[in-house]
Design a protein around this motif. Structure first.
Motif, mmCIF file in Angstrom:
data_model
loop_
_atom_site.group_PDB
_atom_site.id
_atom_site.type_symbol
_atom_site.label_atom_id
_atom_site.label_comp_id
_atom_site.label_asym_id
_atom_site.label_seq_id
_atom_site.Cartn_x
_atom_site.Cartn_y
_atom_site.Cartn_z
ATOM 1 N N THR A 135 65.095 -15.807 32.813
ATOM 2 C CA THR A 135 64.692 -16.810 33.802
ATOM 3 C C THR A 135 65.691 -16.883 34.950
ATOM 4 O O THR A 135 65.294 -16.916 36.120
ATOM 5 N N ASP A 168 57.096 -15.962 34.835
ATOM 6 C CA ASP A 168 57.945 -16.036 33.648
ATOM 7 C C ASP A 168 57.060 -16.218 32.409
ATOM 8 O O ASP A 168 55.943 -16.727 32.512
ATOM 9 N N GLU A 169 57.583 -15.823 31.273
ATOM 10 C CA GLU A 169 56.886 -15.994 29.984
ATOM 11 C C GLU A 169 55.515 -15.305 29.975
ATOM 12 O O GLU A 169 54.509 -15.874 29.513
HETATM 13 MG MG MG Z 1 63.384 -18.167 30.180
#
Ligand code: MG
Ligand code: ATP
Length: 387
Positions: free
Chosen positions: A56, A173-174
């Motif tokens: 991140t 993200d993710e």
């Molecule tokens: Mg993260």
């Protein structure tokens, strides 16, 4: 030493005082952004790594660098169970709106906003405030199938950005939480903009299984993406991550202390920040010693056990906890599914649902055919500490 001056940054997504050991990936992203803006082939990037390795913060850094270079940057994090359409609609809208303010791109961006309007209505996304002066245009991004509609919109954004002399960077993200059909649509859209030489780039991040998920969604994904892996820091980088911030606060750290931090944390960024932060508070200063590290270790483990590790276990059901306990008892991973089943006195097929559920929660992943491993570094040790 003075806790007010403690430079370390434990916690998910907290920007570390020194982003050590990531220059190769940052350069890769910078080059890809520059190439994309100039209409040269630039492959999207998918950062793969375990929990807490710094994906991140890397995405954020890549985003800031790109903004400084003048790109339009959109950020999205895929929460479990959210559709991609909903997730990136507001981002696409923001980009189109800002491009519609540029004379050279106005026409294309307005078409894009029309497309977005259709898109919102077919995917049932509520739009706060209807676009002023934008009439819906039939046939634009309104099949209701993301595999067709998303490439249309990405292309429009790309063309508008090109007309404005800008580039668009989409950060997600993710990514492992996207459904297979959403991931597929994203891949198709990126493939399209890349084939058309449009200034659109995506940098995604998530757990290592994404490489396989993307390949299953679209076989050409393997060639489309670059997959840099983000892992533990090497001893030199881990040393920089600790020493530089300490020096910046007018303190020093003994070489033996740096080495002890590396050995205790095995170079894992989340662990380095947590340990270094505790060490700072516990040290008399102005030099941090190996003894400071040793007497801070137990406290740090307790903090991680109560925070970083515990939040992961809390998401599991009792039966799932039994499963991960059985894994941990076998030692460190990867773990053969056959061994896990055997140690639990169960058949592999009866464990299938638990296995699938723990994978979908992002706790374990299939590292190889028939093998599992934890997505959280040092998790097996944590489970064993729990007895
Ligand atoms: Mg993260
Ligand atoms: N290169 C680095 N050098 C030093 N510290 C770092 C580095 N990268 C990340 N960190 C620290 O590690 C911790 C975890 O970072 P981050 O939340 O970005 O990890 P992540 O991979 O996104 O984890 P998750 O998969 O759980 O979301 C933070 O405290 C951050 O400050």
């Amino acid at each position: 030493m003075d806790p007010y001056r403690n430079p370390f940054a434990p916690g998910a997504g907290s920007r570390p005082p020194e982003l050590a050991g990531r220059s190769v990936i940052l350069d890769m992203a910078r080059i890809s952004c520059g190439r994309a803006v100039n209409g040269r082939n630039a492959r999207p990037i998918m950062l793969l790594g375990l929990r807490g390795v710094g994906k991140t913060v890397l995405l954020n850094e890549i985003g800031w660098n790109a903004e400084r270079e003048g790109l339009l940057v959109s950020r999205a994090e895929s929460p479990e169970g959210e559709s991609l359409a909903r997730l990136i609609f507001p981002e696409m809208r923001k980009v189109m709106r800002s491009l519609s303010g540029v004379e050279a791109a106005k026409h294309l961006a307005t078409r894009g906003l029309k497309g977005l309007r259709n898109f919102a209505s077919i995917f049932k996304i509520e739009m706060a405030g209807v676009e002023v002066g934008v009439e819906p245009e039939p046939g634009l991004a309104e099949t209701g199938d993301l595999q067709y509609d998303l490439p249309d919109l990405f292309t429009l954004i790309g063309k508008a950005a090109q007309a404005a002399g800008r580039g668009w960077l989409l950060l997600i993200d993710e990514v492992q939480y996207l459904s297979e059909s959403d991931l597929s649509a994203l891949i198709v859209a990126l493939h399209r903009t890349s084939q058309e030489g449009l200034p659109v780039l995506m940098v995604g991040a998530g757990l290592p299984q994404i490489a396989r998920l993307a390949g299953e969604a679209k076989s050409y994904a393997e060639r489309l993406f670059q997959y840099p892996s983000v892992g533990a820091l090497d001893p030199v980088s881990a040393g920089q991550a600790v020493e530089k911030p300490v020096l910046d606060e007018d303190a020093t750290v003994a070489p033996e202390a740096l080495q002890a931090i590396y050995e205790r944390t095995k170079g894992y960024p989340f662990f380095i920040q947590e340990l270094a932060s505790v060490v700072w508070d516990n040290s008399e200063g102005p030099e941090i010693t190996a003894a400071d590290v040793e007497r801070s270790y137990v406290e740090t483990l307790a903090r991680l056990d109560e925070g970083f590790f515990k939040v992961r276990v809390d998401r599991l059901t009792k039966a799932e906890v039994q499963f991960v306990k059985a894994m941990a008892q076998l030692g460190d991973g990867p773990y053969a599914m056959a061994d896990i089943a055997k140690s639990m006195g169960r058949s592999q097929s009866s464990l299938g649902p638990a296995r699938a559920s723990i994978i979908s929660k992002g706790m374990i992943f299939s590292s190889d055919h028939g093998y599992l491993d934890f997505t959280v570094p040092l998790f097996a040790e944590f489970m064993r500490r729990q007895g």
